[in-house]
Design a protein around this motif. Sequence first.
Motif, PDB file in Angstrom:
ATOM      1  N   VAL A   1      40.797   2.366  21.944  1.00  0.00           N
ATOM      2  CA  VAL A   1      41.278   1.372  20.984  1.00  0.00           C
ATOM      3  C   VAL A   1      42.418   1.923  20.123  1.00  0.00           C
ATOM      4  CG1 VAL A   1      40.596   0.024  18.944  1.00  0.00           C
ATOM      5  CG2 VAL A   1      39.128   0.066  20.955  1.00  0.00           C
ATOM      6  N   THR A   2      42.372   3.202  19.824  1.00  0.00           N
ATOM      7  CA  THR A   2      43.404   3.806  18.975  1.00  0.00           C
ATOM      8  C   THR A   2      44.557   4.408  19.783  1.00  0.00           C
ATOM      9  OG1 THR A   2      42.212   5.912  18.908  1.00  0.00           O
ATOM     10  CG2 THR A   2      41.780   4.337  17.117  1.00  0.00           C
ATOM     11  N   ASN A   3      44.566   4.176  21.094  1.00  0.00           N
ATOM     12  CA  ASN A   3      45.614   4.682  21.986  1.00  0.00           C
ATOM     13  C   ASN A   3      45.652   6.201  22.079  1.00  0.00           C
ATOM     14  OD1 ASN A   3      46.589   2.254  22.982  1.00  0.00           O
ATOM     15  ND2 ASN A   3      48.055   2.014  21.319  1.00  0.00           N
ATOM     16  N   THR A   4      44.546   6.859  21.752  1.00  0.00           N
ATOM     17  CA  THR A   4      44.471   8.307  21.935  1.00  0.00           C
ATOM     18  C   THR A   4      44.383   8.622  23.418  1.00  0.00           C
ATOM     19  OG1 THR A   4      43.342   8.514  19.820  1.00  0.00           O
ATOM     20  CG2 THR A   4      43.177  10.390  21.319  1.00  0.00           C
ATOM     21  N   THR A   5      43.586   7.835  24.129  1.00  0.00           N
ATOM     22  CA  THR A   5      43.491   7.922  25.584  1.00  0.00           C
ATOM     23  C   THR A   5      43.481   6.504  26.133  1.00  0.00           C
ATOM     24  OG1 THR A   5      41.076   7.864  25.616  1.00  0.00           O
ATOM     25  CG2 THR A   5      42.094  10.035  25.534  1.00  0.00           C
ATOM     26  N   GLN A   6      43.634   6.379  27.417  1.00  0.00           N
ATOM     27  CA  GLN A   6      43.559   5.078  28.062  1.00  0.00           C
ATOM     28  C   GLN A   6      42.406   5.088  29.052  1.00  0.00           C
ATOM     29  OE1 GLN A   6      45.445   2.203  27.378  1.00  0.00           O
ATOM     30  NE2 GLN A   6      45.843   3.543  25.619  1.00  0.00           N
ATOM     31  N   PRO A   7      41.726   3.953  29.197  1.00  0.00           N
ATOM     32  CA  PRO A   7      40.599   3.912  30.124  1.00  0.00           C
ATOM     33  C   PRO A   7      41.078   4.069  31.562  1.00  0.00           C
ATOM     34  CG  PRO A   7      41.092   1.726  29.279  1.00  0.00           C
ATOM     35  CD  PRO A   7      41.953   2.678  28.540  1.00  0.00           C
TER      36      PRO A   7
END
Length: 50
Positions: free
Chosen positions: A38-44
Amino acid sequence: MDSKHLNRIKVALAEKEKTNKCLAEQLSKDQATISKCVTNTTQPNLDMLL
């Protein structure tokens, strides 16, 4: 808002009035994993999305 910071997961959760915790429970994933997406730290990855 700059479009590169737009996160569709965050928008969809807000539209449906759902929380990260609710999504994590539905996907059987850790709440921290959902938060990072959600915070764009990682992507699913594709497996999670399917």
